[in-house]
Write a protein that holds these residues in place. Structure first.
Motif, PDB file in Angstrom:
ATOM      1  N   TRP A   1      47.395  36.525  43.754  1.00  0.00           N
ATOM      2  CA  TRP A   1      47.631  37.708  42.918  1.00  0.00           C
ATOM      3  C   TRP A   1      47.503  37.357  41.433  1.00  0.00           C
ATOM      4  O   TRP A   1      46.852  38.072  40.664  1.00  0.00           O
ATOM      5  CB  TRP A   1      49.015  38.285  43.213  1.00  0.00           C
ATOM      6  N   THR A   2      48.126  36.256  41.044  1.00  0.00           N
ATOM      7  CA  THR A   2      48.116  35.857  39.639  1.00  0.00           C
ATOM      8  C   THR A   2      46.701  35.599  39.142  1.00  0.00           C
ATOM      9  O   THR A   2      46.292  36.102  38.080  1.00  0.00           O
ATOM     10  CB  THR A   2      48.973  34.588  39.450  1.00  0.00           C
ATOM     11  N   LEU A   3      45.940  34.828  39.900  1.00  0.00           N
ATOM     12  CA  LEU A   3      44.567  34.524  39.495  1.00  0.00           C
ATOM     13  C   LEU A   3      43.713  35.786  39.470  1.00  0.00           C
ATOM     14  O   LEU A   3      42.875  35.969  38.570  1.00  0.00           O
ATOM     15  CB  LEU A   3      43.966  33.491  40.442  1.00  0.00           C
ATOM     16  N   GLY A   4      43.911  36.670  40.451  1.00  0.00           N
ATOM     17  CA  GLY A   4      43.134  37.902  40.487  1.00  0.00           C
ATOM     18  C   GLY A   4      43.382  38.782  39.272  1.00  0.00           C
ATOM     19  O   GLY A   4      42.448  39.333  38.678  1.00  0.00           O
ATOM     20  N   ILE A   5      44.662  38.907  38.874  1.00  0.00           N
ATOM     21  CA  ILE A   5      44.989  39.736  37.715  1.00  0.00           C
ATOM     22  C   ILE A   5      44.430  39.119  36.432  1.00  0.00           C
ATOM     23  O   ILE A   5      43.920  39.821  35.550  1.00  0.00           O
ATOM     24  CB  ILE A   5      46.521  39.910  37.616  1.00  0.00           C
ATOM     25  N   LEU A   6      44.507  37.798  36.318  1.00  0.00           N
ATOM     26  CA  LEU A   6      43.980  37.134  35.128  1.00  0.00           C
ATOM     27  C   LEU A   6      42.463  37.296  35.022  1.00  0.00           C
ATOM     28  O   LEU A   6      41.924  37.576  33.939  1.00  0.00           O
ATOM     29  CB  LEU A   6      44.355  35.653  35.141  1.00  0.00           C
ATOM     30  N   VAL A   7      41.765  37.134  36.146  1.00  0.00           N
ATOM     31  CA  VAL A   7      40.307  37.297  36.134  1.00  0.00           C
ATOM     32  C   VAL A   7      39.943  38.743  35.831  1.00  0.00           C
ATOM     33  O   VAL A   7      39.002  39.025  35.061  1.00  0.00           O
ATOM     34  CB  VAL A   7      39.715  36.851  37.483  1.00  0.00           C
ATOM     35  N   ALA A   8      40.676  39.698  36.413  1.00  0.00           N
ATOM     36  CA  ALA A   8      40.405  41.116  36.138  1.00  0.00           C
ATOM     37  C   ALA A   8      40.613  41.440  34.668  1.00  0.00           C
ATOM     38  O   ALA A   8      39.926  42.314  34.110  1.00  0.00           O
ATOM     39  CB  ALA A   8      41.304  41.992  37.007  1.00  0.00           C
ATOM     40  N   GLY A   9      41.567  40.747  34.026  1.00  0.00           N
ATOM     41  CA  GLY A   9      41.772  40.974  32.607  1.00  0.00           C
ATOM     42  C   GLY A   9      40.666  40.389  31.741  1.00  0.00           C
ATOM     43  O   GLY A   9      40.379  40.910  30.655  1.00  0.00           O
ATOM     44  N   LEU A  10      40.047  39.324  32.218  1.00  0.00           N
ATOM     45  CA  LEU A  10      38.992  38.674  31.434  1.00  0.00           C
ATOM     46  C   LEU A  10      37.632  39.352  31.590  1.00  0.00           C
ATOM     47  O   LEU A  10      36.769  39.235  30.708  1.00  0.00           O
ATOM     48  CB  LEU A  10      38.887  37.203  31.844  1.00  0.00           C
ATOM     49  N   PHE A  11      37.411  40.054  32.703  1.00  0.00           N
ATOM     50  CA  PHE A  11      36.133  40.722  32.956  1.00  0.00           C
ATOM     51  C   PHE A  11      36.371  42.233  32.987  1.00  0.00           C
ATOM     52  O   PHE A  11      36.990  42.748  33.918  1.00  0.00           O
ATOM     53  CB  PHE A  11      35.524  40.259  34.283  1.00  0.00           C
ATOM     54  N   PRO A  12      35.896  42.965  31.997  1.00  0.00           N
ATOM     55  CA  PRO A  12      36.163  44.410  31.933  1.00  0.00           C
ATOM     56  C   PRO A  12      35.362  45.189  32.966  1.00  0.00           C
ATOM     57  O   PRO A  12      34.279  44.776  33.404  1.00  0.00           O
ATOM     58  CB  PRO A  12      35.742  44.786  30.504  1.00  0.00           C
ATOM     59  N   ALA A  13      35.914  46.339  33.327  1.00  0.00           N
ATOM     60  CA  ALA A  13      35.226  47.234  34.247  1.00  0.00           C
ATOM     61  C   ALA A  13      34.162  48.039  33.500  1.00  0.00           C
ATOM     62  O   ALA A  13      34.102  48.044  32.264  1.00  0.00           O
ATOM     63  CB  ALA A  13      36.235  48.182  34.895  1.00  0.00           C
ATOM     64  N   ASP A  14      33.312  48.717  34.277  1.00  0.00           N
ATOM     65  CA  ASP A  14      32.283  49.573  33.676  1.00  0.00           C
ATOM     66  C   ASP A  14      32.892  50.895  33.225  1.00  0.00           C
ATOM     67  O   ASP A  14      34.004  51.254  33.629  1.00  0.00           O
ATOM     68  CB  ASP A  14      31.185  49.855  34.710  1.00  0.00           C
ATOM     69  N   PRO A  15      32.167  51.642  32.382  1.00  0.00           N
ATOM     70  CA  PRO A  15      32.645  52.977  31.984  1.00  0.00           C
ATOM     71  C   PRO A  15      32.693  53.909  33.189  1.00  0.00           C
ATOM     72  O   PRO A  15      32.156  53.589  34.268  1.00  0.00           O
ATOM     73  CB  PRO A  15      31.597  53.436  30.963  1.00  0.00           C
ATOM     74  N   PRO A  16      33.323  55.047  33.065  1.00  0.00           N
ATOM     75  CA  PRO A  16      33.375  56.006  34.185  1.00  0.00           C
ATOM     76  C   PRO A  16      31.992  56.436  34.643  1.00  0.00           C
ATOM     77  O   PRO A  16      31.046  56.505  33.853  1.00  0.00           O
ATOM     78  CB  PRO A  16      34.150  57.201  33.589  1.00  0.00           C
ATOM     79  N   GLY A  17      31.868  56.718  35.934  1.00  0.00           N
ATOM     80  CA  GLY A  17      30.611  57.214  36.489  1.00  0.00           C
ATOM     81  C   GLY A  17      29.633  56.142  36.922  1.00  0.00           C
ATOM     82  O   GLY A  17      28.468  56.451  37.182  1.00  0.00           O
ATOM     83  N   HIS A  18      30.046  54.892  36.989  1.00  0.00           N
ATOM     84  CA  HIS A  18      29.146  53.808  37.368  1.00  0.00           C
ATOM     85  C   HIS A  18      29.546  53.188  38.711  1.00  0.00           C
ATOM     86  O   HIS A  18      29.441  51.987  38.908  1.00  0.00           O
ATOM     87  CB  HIS A  18      29.132  52.719  36.280  1.00  0.00           C
ATOM     88  N   TRP A  19      29.990  54.010  39.624  1.00  0.00           N
ATOM     89  CA  TRP A  19      30.441  53.486  40.911  1.00  0.00           C
ATOM     90  C   TRP A  19      29.302  52.848  41.699  1.00  0.00           C
ATOM     91  O   TRP A  19      29.508  51.839  42.388  1.00  0.00           O
ATOM     92  CB  TRP A  19      31.049  54.623  41.741  1.00  0.00           C
ATOM     93  N   HIS A  20      28.114  53.404  41.633  1.00  0.00           N
ATOM     94  CA  HIS A  20      27.030  52.968  42.513  1.00  0.00           C
ATOM     95  C   HIS A  20      26.063  52.000  41.840  1.00  0.00           C
ATOM     96  O   HIS A  20      25.163  51.475  42.485  1.00  0.00           O
ATOM     97  CB  HIS A  20      26.250  54.187  43.019  1.00  0.00           C
TER      98      HIS A  20
END
Length: 273
Positions: A92-111
């Motif tokens: 869990w800890t590593l997953g949250i840290l990695v998710a914080g370092l790599f941003p998600a895409d803007p809305p509407g980019h699911w596919h």
């Protein structure tokens, strides 16, 4: 000895307050991002998308703060809490840290996800799956024997994390599989609402787990202090008790005086005289 017992509670309290403050700061940062971006739909849009909105950098900072607090909890869990549970908490800890370092895409980019979105999404989902697993594995091993209310709250949050994480998985699969279709009213999907419920349950569980681990030392010290007090009382009473026993023995056993070597010598001198 008193200085040692005074220093250890201070270290224990500081060790709990710091990670709790990090979790609180992370929660406040998430709430601030939510309020500063009213154009996003919190029911259908995941919180990760807010990184591209107003005050977006607050979101990765919040995730890193929660990850740091989780690392403290994982480090403070003793060997008696179980290796599997601690391993799940590390995931869990590593997953949250990695998710914080790599941003998600803007809305509407699911596919059409970018590489950063793929890393962020997989790390976040792995983290969301790992924390309820850790909560279940650690449920009977947390130091809450002397605090039944805390144990009950941790159990309730464990089930809340399991339930909300299952719902989030259903909505994510639906969205990724050509959805959204599992919506409600004007919301095309409830994935955003499910994610926020997961975050709330997980942060609450982490906070209570830190309180349980931090309180373990206080309970142990209280028991040690009670034992030392009893020992001190016994040690204080023992000289007087010994004197009383000696005095009583001298008073009720005159035959011992007759049998004493000096008494026998005087008795022999009397006979010879």
């Amino acid at each position: 000895m008193a200085m040692t017992h005074t220093a250890r509670p201070a270290r224990t309290a500081a060790g709990v307050r710091a990670p709790l403050a990090l979790i609180g700061a992370g929660a406040l940062a998430m709430a601030a991002v939510e309020m500063l971006n009213p154009e996003y739909d919190l029911v259908s849009e995941t919180l990760s998308r807010y990184v591209h909105g107003t005050a977006g950098p607050l979101l990765p900072a919040a995730l890193l703060a929660v990850g740091a607090a989780s690392a403290v909890l994982a480090a403070r869990l003793g060997p008696g809490t179980g290796r599997a549970g601690r391993a799940a908490l590390v995931v869990w800890t590593l997953g949250i840290l990695v998710a914080g370092l790599f941003p998600a895409d803007p809305p509407g980019h699911w596919h059409r996800p970018s590489p950063s979105e793929l890393v962020h999404g997989n790390a976040a989902f792995l983290a969301f799956a790992a924390l309820p697993t850790a909560a279940v594995l650690l449920r009977r091993r947390m130091p809450t024997a002397h605090r039944p209310g805390l144990r009950t709250a941790l159990n309730a949050l464990t089930w809340a994390s399991i339930t909300t994480t299952t719902a989030l998985a259903v909505f994510l699969i639906d969205v990724m599989d050509g959805g959204p279709s599992l919506g409600l009213g004007s919301a095309p999907t409830l994935v955003g609402l499910a994610e926020r419920l997961v975050i709330a349950a997980d942060l609450a569980w982490l906070s209570l787990a830190l309180m349980a681990v931090g309180g373990e030392g206080r309970v142990g010290r209280a028991g040690t202090a009670g034992t030392a007090s009893a020992a001190g009382t016994a040690g204080t009473a023992s000289p007087a008790g010994t004197a009383d026993m000696a005095g009583t023995a001298g008073a009720v056993a005159p035959s011992d005086a007759v049998n004493h070597p000096a008494a026998r010598a005087e008795s022999g001198q009397d006979r010879h005289a």
